[in-house]
Design an enzyme around this catalytic site. Structure first.
Site, PDB file in Angstrom:
ATOM      1  N   TYR A 124       0.853  -1.245   0.077  1.00 16.96           N
ATOM      2  CA  TYR A 124      -0.083  -0.079   0.090  1.00 16.96           C
ATOM      3  C   TYR A 124       0.817   1.272   0.108  1.00 16.96           C
ATOM      4  CZ  TYR A 124      -3.858  -3.000   0.331  1.00 16.96           C
ATOM      5  OH  TYR A 124      -4.687  -4.163   0.318  1.00 16.96           O
ATOM      6  N   PHE A 411      -9.858  -4.201  11.033  1.00 17.85           N
ATOM      7  CA  PHE A 411     -11.217  -3.857  10.386  1.00 17.85           C
ATOM      8  C   PHE A 411     -10.842  -4.391   8.636  1.00 17.85           C
ATOM      9  CE2 PHE A 411      -8.465  -0.224  10.571  1.00 17.85           C
ATOM     10  CZ  PHE A 411      -8.545   0.352   9.333  1.00 17.85           C
TER      11      PHE A 411
END
Length: 411
Positions: A124, A411
């Site tokens: 990322y 999450f």
């Protein structure tokens, strides 16, 4: 045959969306009830799919709108999750197309920051994310652990339904105290409490886990967790390990008191508490701090700044100061030169033509944003170009956080 595309999925593609997620994470396809439980929880308007030249869904990603706690305040954010590409379609540009599509959408919604938890570290940074908060695990040897102070407050075991209500309130107060935390909707807590099924194979464990809260002298719930014990015995002596996942508390005292209780459960010789901050105080509350070890430290929350003025004015700064940042962002969202002036009472950040004090990649800005990585550390690693000798020191002093940022959940 057409060119590969990325778009929001349709409702009748949702089952395929879930199965691409599961396949990319090496998990079996979902049962119908598993798909339906997620349909009610996911915002399909924010579920995107990558389609190959034949029109097959081969990659997926989603986001949900939330709020990120920052030093002294909070900022609107998009939490990115469920990102995956089929093993047959990797390294064909599908992830890059999805990430660009998703960042366009997040920026268009006016969310200044995106957050995610990365399955793999190298991915990322290519899209402007930086490691903003680390996490570790707390392990305590209960056979030798002695606490420095006498216990305070009271501990109460509660049923699942009561816990689901109490933990929401505790977390909502706790999340606003420590940067890096996100807001979660109440239905998620019902899953965590074992009240609402998620059909992922862990429902029975969540339902059977022991739920506990710690109350202060006024009887207010200030800390909560759920735990299980493996019940192991060795040589006819108890040798159980107690494992707690999410432990949320509104203060260090509440946190330590609840951890203390976990170490005093009968037949337990080791306590493991997952996802703790790297400055977890519990070992320092022990007579012998070596009985409490912080292990498995690693990256946790990654942040990507999209709107620099909005992000930097949303937070407060430890010391008053000013710095001109030139942000290098190959994708363009955060690129520019910005004059930041801030302190404990507020901040302003505007575009400027003034000479930069620091020239930084956008991933470095994400890493430093909530105080998890100092500008001094980033500079030492070669991430920062400093125009004059005191610029890094000034920025580091401004951006530091009183406690290490972290998030109590993934999450």
């Amino acid at each position: 045959m057409t060119s590969p595309t990325v778009r929001t999925i349709t409702d009748d593609e949702f089952g395929d969306f879930i199965n691409v997620v599961l396949t990319s994470f090496l998990t079996a396809h979902a049962a119908p009830e598993q798909i339906e439980s997620r349909r009610s929880a996911f915002d399909i308007a924010r579920c995107i799919g990558a389609f190959d030249a034949s029109g097959r869904l081969c990659g997926v990603a989603r986001a949900f709108g939330t709020e990120l706690t920052v030093p002294g305040g909070a900022v609107a954010a998009a939490a990115v999750s469920s990102v995956g590409v089929l093993p047959t379609h990797r390294r064909q540009g599908h992830l890059t197309r999805m990430m660009r599509n998703q960042l366009d959408d997040i920026a268009g919604r006016g969310e200044p920051v995106a957050a995610l938890v990365a399955a793999e570290y190298p991915i990322y940074g290519r899209y402007g994310y930086g490691v903003a908060a680390e996490a570790c695990e707390l392990r305590i040897d209960t056979r030798e652990a002695q606490w420095r102070d006498e216990p305070t407050g009271t501990v109460e075991l509660v049923d699942n339904e009561t816990f689901a209500k109490l933990v929401v309130d505790v977390y909502e107060r706790a999340r606003l105290l420590t940067p890096g935390h996100l807001r979660y909707n109440p239905p998620w807590w019902e899953v965590f409490a074992g009240v609402h099924p998620w059909h992922d194979g862990d429902d029975d464990a969540r339902r059977k886990a022991t739920k506990v809260v710690w109350r202060d002298a006024q009887g207010e719930a200030q800390a909560a967790t759920a735990y299980s014990v493996d019940g192991r015995w060795e040589h006819n002596r108890p040798a159980g390990t107690l494992s707690a996942g999410v432990l949320t508390a509104t203060s260090a005292r509440a946190e330590i008191e609840l951890v203390r209780f976990l170490t005093e459960v009968d037949w337990v010789t080791a306590v493991h508490v997952g996802l703790r901050p790297v400055d977890e105080p519990a070992p320092l509350a022990l007579v012998d701090g070596r009985m409490g070890a912080l292990v498995h430290r690693s990256d946790h929350v990654w942040l990507r700044v999209l709107d620099v003025p909005a992000a930097l004015t949303a937070r407060r700064y430890t010391t008053a100061g000013s710095v001109v940042l030139e942000v290098v962002d190959p994708l363009g969202y955060a690129a520019g030169r910005f004059a930041l002036e801030g302190g404990p009472d507020g901040a302003t950040c505007v575009a400027t033509d003034a000479p930069p004090d620091l020239v930084v990649p956008v991933g470095a800005l994400g890493a430093a944003y909530v105080g998890g990585t100092s500008w001094s550390r980033l500079a030492a690693a070669g991430w920062v170009d400093e125009a004059h000798d005191d610029a890094v020191a000034t920025a580091s002093a401004m951006f530091t956080s009183a406690r290490a940022p972290w998030c109590a959940m993934t999450f």
